[in-house]
Design a protein around this motif. Structure first.
Motif, PDB file in Angstrom:
ATOM      1  N   ALA A 145       0.839  -1.194   0.000  1.00  0.00           N
ATOM      2  CA  ALA A 145       0.000   0.000   0.000  1.00  0.00           C
ATOM      3  C   ALA A 145       0.872   1.240   0.000  1.00  0.00           C
ATOM      4  O   ALA A 145       2.030   1.209   0.422  1.00  0.00           O
ATOM      5  N   PHE A 193       3.537   8.691  11.368  1.00  0.00           N
ATOM      6  CA  PHE A 193       3.341   7.816  12.529  1.00  0.00           C
ATOM      7  C   PHE A 193       1.947   7.190  12.472  1.00  0.00           C
ATOM      8  O   PHE A 193       1.775   5.977  12.629  1.00  0.00           O
ATOM      9  N   THR A 194       0.949   8.032  12.226  1.00  0.00           N
ATOM     10  CA  THR A 194      -0.427   7.563  12.175  1.00  0.00           C
ATOM     11  C   THR A 194      -0.628   6.571  11.033  1.00  0.00           C
ATOM     12  O   THR A 194      -1.206   5.502  11.223  1.00  0.00           O
ATOM     13  N   VAL A 195      -0.128   6.933   9.852  1.00  0.00           N
ATOM     14  CA  VAL A 195      -0.299   6.050   8.693  1.00  0.00           C
ATOM     15  C   VAL A 195       0.372   4.703   8.965  1.00  0.00           C
ATOM     16  O   VAL A 195      -0.198   3.642   8.698  1.00  0.00           O
ATOM     17  N   GLN A 214       1.022   3.253  11.857  1.00  0.00           N
ATOM     18  CA  GLN A 214       0.247   2.474  12.837  1.00  0.00           C
ATOM     19  C   GLN A 214      -0.872   1.713  12.133  1.00  0.00           C
ATOM     20  O   GLN A 214      -1.112   0.535  12.416  1.00  0.00           O
ATOM     21  N   ASP A 215      -1.532   2.403  11.204  1.00  0.00           N
ATOM     22  CA  ASP A 215      -2.645   1.770  10.513  1.00  0.00           C
ATOM     23  C   ASP A 215      -2.165   0.688   9.549  1.00  0.00           C
ATOM     24  O   ASP A 215      -2.817  -0.352   9.406  1.00  0.00           O
ATOM     25  N   SER A 244      -1.640  -2.316  11.597  1.00  0.00           N
ATOM     26  CA  SER A 244      -2.892  -2.995  11.949  1.00  0.00           C
ATOM     27  C   SER A 244      -3.409  -3.794  10.762  1.00  0.00           C
ATOM     28  O   SER A 244      -4.048  -4.817  10.922  1.00  0.00           O
ATOM     29  N   ARG A 245      -3.134  -3.260   9.564  1.00  0.00           N
ATOM     30  CA  ARG A 245      -3.757  -3.833   8.381  1.00  0.00           C
ATOM     31  C   ARG A 245      -2.989  -5.039   7.861  1.00  0.00           C
ATOM     32  O   ARG A 245      -3.591  -5.976   7.345  1.00  0.00           O
ATOM     33  N   TYR A 246      -1.665  -5.022   7.972  1.00  0.00           N
ATOM     34  CA  TYR A 246      -0.860  -6.112   7.416  1.00  0.00           C
ATOM     35  C   TYR A 246      -0.098  -6.826   8.517  1.00  0.00           C
ATOM     36  O   TYR A 246       0.706  -6.214   9.207  1.00  0.00           O
ATOM     37  N   ALA A 282       6.584   1.051  18.878  1.00  0.00           N
ATOM     38  CA  ALA A 282       5.454   1.011  19.812  1.00  0.00           C
ATOM     39  C   ALA A 282       4.635  -0.257  19.621  1.00  0.00           C
ATOM     40  O   ALA A 282       4.111  -0.820  20.578  1.00  0.00           O
TER      41      ALA A 282
END
Lengths: 313, 340
Positions: free
Chosen positions: A185, A197-199, A201-202, A205-207, A230
């Protein structure tokens, strides 16, 4: 340092009346230090100006930093009207709005050096000192393929949607084409630590498995590293940033396995431009044409050469 | 939703009668987003409802959330504060510089952290008091005052950082990381602090004279003045409270990346204001709802989170999707208000 120099030695002598005794004024117009790279660029511009004023007593420098394109247009108009500049070194905020005003400077007979971002119309500037964005992407992509000869799954963080970002990503995609590296992605981290950082983290979560990250910028790499740390994930083997922030170069130099390399896009290119302009004004050496500053791969072996402890970037 | 109704200003009664959509609007929007996220995550095996994703989203909402609770009071009292994002960046810079400069002289790390927290809170209080003073005593439009201070704080942090990035000393960074990442399992400190601030804010808004004064001033300043409400003092207090909460948000922000730069907190003010309005607070003042603000913040964070979990939408369109959902969330609850 590999520099691809294309110096088209044209009729520069016409453009530069070499009146050695008279004081000549050089205007330098750059965007204000609103992010890390621009901060470095401001630092190197100031440094070049300070040094060249010592070297060339017959040169006078005017340095203006602008917060947006409109302000930069006013700066340049003021320089022409009130200081009657003999040369202009400009890093355009945006290409379109700056093309007209810079063309007016060129029409007045002054020397024009454009840095990094080109103008919308060709042939205005006498010298173009350019960063190599497709090359930045290509070098990054080649490093990825060399690190993962058997392919792997990566995620990509892109910058602010701009031509610069598009050229980099295209260069990267060409370089990894057919190597077995699969881009899971891409999202925009806007060259910003918090956004990346936010992207990241997501993405985590996704992969469930990510082999490597092309963060494409050192500020974004910092955000990405914090997110990985983290989450406590150890599937990510390394993160490739870019642009050569000193803290990241130091980590590459010290052999941090998560940051095995960096790719340059040196903010010091503004110094190159000011220096070449000064050389052109004061000597008979031809400097017109296009000067592309290549993007170089930094590894632990050569990191020391690219570490500038005093620079803010 | 009961209790204070008798003493609250006129407006409360009106909103009470259209409890349905006006109250349910933001909740419905949030529920729809959660369903959407769950659906998307079922199709591509990502983990929208996992504890870690929920924890991530709630933790990252905390900065804007804590600020937005303060913003709810400012807006309810008919004010506005555009400076909070820059203020957060400036305070973050100050905290980092303070802690770095004391790192050599103060041995105890917990002591240093306390000093950093104290610096953040006092800088926030002072910055809020400056905004409040200019708005109340100098009688300058809040929009202009805070537009001015927004520029001032943004430039100051750029100047402090020399255009680059201010970074915390490495040892300190490891010591304070737990303030953002630590807590009780997935219930991290930012979530706990956000929840605490939100509950306290809701209580203050509903159950105290201060909350009612804010609504009264925002509703009709003249009437509030005649009703012997000390308008200047209450208004001043809203800005000071917001400044203090910006300080609290900064305490949670600095440990995350241990750095501050000129891009820190860009557009936080607009996100906070958007969250307040999505939550049902009236932009021109007179009615405020802290729990609504909390939902507004969650809606904003969830949009970003869901867009990152799917490839269905081009990333170029992220902003457009956000815009549509913000407007929809407000339309849902405004519908019946048209014409009143």
């Amino acid at each position: 340092m590999h520099m691809k120099v294309i110096l088209a030695g044209t009729a520069m002598a016409l453009a530069l009346p070499a009146a050695a005794q008279e004081t000549q004024t050089v205007g330098v117009s750059i965007p204000a230090a609103t992010h890390g790279w621009a901060g470095g660029m401001n630092y190197f511009a100031q440094e070049a100006v300070d040094r060249l004023e010592e070297v060339y007593p017959q040169l006078d420098f005017v340095l203006a930093t602008a917060g947006d394109a409109a302000e930069q247009v006013s700066d340049i108009e003021d320089m022409l009207a009130t200081r009657n500049i003999d040369a202009l070194v400009v890093l355009p905020f945006e290409s379109d709005p700056l093309t007209g005003p810079v063309a007016a400077v060129a029409d007045s007979g002054a020397w024009v050096t454009v840095v990094d971002r080109g103008l919308s119309q060709e042939g205005i500037e006498d010298l173009y000192v350019a960063g190599d964005n497709p090359g930045f992407g290509r070098v990054s992509g080649e490093f990825m393929t060399s690190q993962m000869p058997d392919g792997g799954d990566i995620v990509v963080l892109r910058g602010i949607p701009t031509t610069i970002d598009n050229e980099r990503v295209e260069g990267f995609e060409e370089a990894i084409d057919g190597s077995g590296i699969n881009v899971l992605a891409m999202e925009h981290g806007n060259w910003n630590r918090d956004d990346s950082f936010t992207v990241m983290q997501d993405f985590l979560s996704r992969y469930p498995n990510i082999d490597a990250v092309w963060a494409s910028d050192d500020d974004m790499a910092i955000g990405v590293l914090a997110a990985i740390e983290a989450a406590g994930r150890d599937d990510v083997q390394f993160v490739l940033g870019g642009a050569g922030m000193k803290e990241m170069i130091a980590r590459t130099r010290d052999g941090d396995p998560m940051i095995p390399a960096n790719v340059t896009y040196p903010p010091a290119m503004i110094g190159t431009a000011i220096e070449l302009t000064a050389v052109g004004l004061t000597s008979s050496a031809p400097v017109s044409g296009e000067f592309t500053i290549g993007s170089v791969l930094i590894t632990p072996d050569n990191a020391e050469d690219y570490y500038f402890p005093d620079s803010p970037f | 939703m009961t209790g204070a109704a008798a003493t609250a200003p006129q407006r409360r009664d009106r909103s009470h009668s259209l409890l349905d959509l006006h109250v349910l609007g933001p909740i419905l929007a949030l529920a729809a987003l959660i369903l959407l996220g769950t659906g998307i995550s079922a199709t591509n095996e990502s983990t929208f409802l996992s504890a870690s994703n929920i924890s991530n989203v709630l933790s990252r909402s905390a900065f804007i959330g804590i600020i937005a609770v303060g913003m709810t009071f400012v807006i309810t009292a008919g004010g506005l504060d555009l400076s909070v994002g820059s203020m957060a960046a400036f305070i973050a810079g100050l905290v980092i510089l303070t802690m770095n400069s004391l790192a050599g002289t103060v041995e105890s790390v917990p002591m240093l952290v306390l000093v950093g927290m104290g610096a953040a809170l006092s800088a926030g209080l002072a910055a809020g008091a400056i905004n409040g003073f200019l708005v109340t005593n100098m009688r300058i439009e809040a929009f202009i005052v805070t537009l001015g201070t927004m520029g001032i704080y943004r430039s100051l942090v750029t100047w402090l950082a020399d255009g680059g990035t201010l970074s915390l000393d490495f040892t300190l960074r490891t010591a304070i990381r737990p303030i953002y990442f630590g807590g009780f399992g997935w219930l991290t400190w930012p979530i706990i602090v956000f929840a605490f601030v939100a509950v306290l804010g809701e209580l203050v808004m509903r159950r105290t004279a201060f909350g009612r004064y804010c609504a009264a001033i925002g509703s009709n300043e003249q009437v509030a003045r005649y009703s012997s409400v000390n308008v200047n003092r209450v208004r001043m207090a809203t800005y000071v409270l917001l400044g203090l909460l910006v300080g609290v948000a900064t305490i949670l922000y600095v440990p995350r990346l241990g750095s501050a730069s000129p891009t820190t907190g860009v557009l936080w003010e607009l996100e906070a204001i958007a969250a307040v309005i999505i939550g049902g607070t009236v932009l021109k003042g007179g009615f405020g709802r802290v729990w609504g603000t909390v939902i507004g913040v969650l809606i904003l964070s969830l949009i970003g989170n869901i867009l990152n979990l799917t490839d269905a939408v081009s990333p170029y369109l992220n902003g457009a999707i956000q815009g549509v959902i913000i407007i929809l969330a407000v339309v849902l609850q405004r519908e019946k208000k048209a014409g009143t």
